[in-house]
Enzyme design. Structure first.
Site, short mmCIF file in Angstrom:
data_model
loop_
_atom_site.label_atom_id
_atom_site.label_comp_id
_atom_site.label_asym_id
_atom_site.label_seq_id
_atom_site.Cartn_x
_atom_site.Cartn_y
_atom_site.Cartn_z
N LEU A 126 0.86 -1.18 0.00
CA LEU A 126 0.00 0.00 0.00
C LEU A 126 0.90 1.23 0.00
O LEU A 126 2.03 1.19 0.50
CB LEU A 126 -0.90 0.03 1.24
CG LEU A 126 -2.03 -1.01 1.33
CD1 LEU A 126 -2.72 -0.91 2.69
CD2 LEU A 126 -3.05 -0.82 0.22
N ASP A 127 0.40 2.34 -0.54
CA ASP A 127 1.17 3.58 -0.53
C ASP A 127 1.42 4.05 0.90
O ASP A 127 0.67 3.70 1.82
CB ASP A 127 0.44 4.68 -1.31
CG ASP A 127 0.41 4.41 -2.81
OD1 ASP A 127 1.23 3.60 -3.27
OD2 ASP A 127 -0.44 5.01 -3.50
N LYS A 128 2.46 4.83 1.07
CA LYS A 128 2.84 5.34 2.39
C LYS A 128 1.68 6.03 3.08
O LYS A 128 1.45 5.85 4.28
CB LYS A 128 4.03 6.29 2.24
CG LYS A 128 4.43 7.00 3.52
CD LYS A 128 5.58 7.97 3.25
CE LYS A 128 5.92 8.78 4.49
NZ LYS A 128 7.01 9.76 4.23
N THR A 142 -1.58 5.69 2.45
CA THR A 142 -2.83 4.92 2.46
C THR A 142 -2.91 4.08 3.72
O THR A 142 -1.92 3.48 4.15
CB THR A 142 -2.92 4.03 1.22
OG1 THR A 142 -2.77 4.83 0.04
CG2 THR A 142 -4.26 3.31 1.15
#
Length: 376
Positions: A151-153, A155
């Site tokens: 997952l993105d930082k 998110t």
């Protein structure tokens, strides 16, 4: 009888307290200077500490009186502190918020501001805490957990880990072949039109020509309008197929809570489709709110009033994108699919309340009904 003489040549004490005080002053000065010379490092540390305290007083910002601004400042401070904690502390925090655990998988609620992998400037990431987390859950002889996806930082939400490397590869293959159903919640600026649909526009990475050159993901459409007609255009071979299904769960005149279901898994797909495809960027998305600039997101006057923030503080608003649900096919024959649900973080729920949006809740039958965001 003659008065006694002092051992220090040239001095005479006749019972006068003033003369005695002068004597102590004379003797104590060289002793103090000798002691300070013997401990130069202590004096240096003291000087450094005083300089640091003075600098801290100069840079210390006043505490905002507005509760929303105060919460934004706290969230920024917590994010910075998160990068300074020890992996043991992070592992303990992750273990307290487990979503699911069995003999094959461990599912965590990924916090905001924490990258999954290490890199330049990254002092702490999820992968650093996996060996410690495994020992906390299975004892000191446990092998490190394995990442199944990323997952993105910025998110938050459902993140799947595996005990065995073979199981991790099995789950990764399910993600790669699009057998995993993923659902996200996003708070958006403006309201998508129509209220439900599918965005099917390829995505490509390009260099943005602004004051600072930087790379971003952007749309690479297969069709365009030419004199009122839809014309097929030649797409780049580097463009990747990207499909996102969406529907509006709640909305006001200036914002919306949108459920997103990515059919494909391209980098930053949801943020790009919302911002450039539907013209409804995610609240707190300072990267994709403007193509040419790397600047804080510019909010409308209505949104700023509801959030209780001036535009100068908009740079501190976190990304409001949450992985709320993930349905994983059964890993072994005879078992049921695994449905993983994760509640959004407090700042997300608080923003819903401030913006007048309602968050759906699932009853026992799986149907959705709208309830006020303050209920959770």
């Amino acid at each position: 009888m003659a008065a006694p003489s002092c051992s220090v040549p040239g001095l005479w004490v006749r019972g006068s307290w003033q003369r005695l005080g002068n004597l102590f002053t004379f003797v104590s000065k060289p002793l103090c200077s000798a002691a300070s010379a013997s401990r130069p490092l202590d004096a240096q540390r003291l000087a450094e500490r005083l300089r640091a305290q003075k600098q801290e007083q100069k840079t210390k910002k006043p505490v905002p009186t507005n509760p929303v601004q105060r919460r934004v400042q706290e969230l920024l401070r917590f994010t910075e502190q998160l990068q300074r904690v020890h992996p043991n502390v992070l592992a303990k925090a992750l273990s307290r918020g487990l979503v699911h655990q069995d003999k094959d998988l461990v599912v965590i609620n990924k916090p905001y501001g924490l990258p999954v992998h290490g890199g330049p400037g990254v002092r702490l990431c999820i992968s650093d805490a996996l060996p410690v987390l495994a020992k906390m859950l299975h004892g000191h002889k446990a092998e490190p957990l394995h990442l199944c996806h990323r997952l993105d930082k910025e998110t938050t939400g459902v993140m799947v880990l595996a005990w065995e490397k073979e199981v991790a590869h099995q789950v990764q293959e399910l993600f790669r072949t699009r057998q995993v159903t993923k659902k996200y919640w996003a708070i958006t600026m403006r309201v998508p039109v129509p209220s439900a649909g599918v965005v099917d526009i390829p995505i490509i990475e390009k260099e943005a020509q602004g004051q600072e050159r930087h790379h971003k993901m952007t749309l690479s459409p297969s069709y365009c309008m030419d004199n009122g007609k839809i014309v097929r255009v030649r797409t780049s071979r580097n463009a990747q197929l990207a499909v996102t299904q969406y529907r509006v769960l709640s909305s006001t005149l200036s914002s919306a809570l949108v459920e997103l279901q990515p059919i494909t898994g391209i980098k930053h797909q949801l943020r790009v489709h919302l911002s450039f495809g539907l013209d409804c960027p995610v609240l707190g998305d300072h990267k994709y709110s403007d193509w040419n600039r790397l600047a804080p997101q510019k909010l409308s006057a209505c949104l700023l009033k509801k959030m209780g923030l001036p535009q100068s503080k908009a740079r501190h608003i976190p990304l409001h994108l949450h992985a709320c649900q993930l349905t994983l096919p059964a890993l072994q024959p005879g078992k049921e699919d695994l449905n993983l649900v994760c509640k959004p973080p407090r700042y997300f729920v608080h923003s819903l309340h401030r913006l007048g949006l309602k968050m759906p809740s699932r009853d026992q039958n799986g149907d959705e009904e709208a309830t006020h965001s303050g209920a959770q």
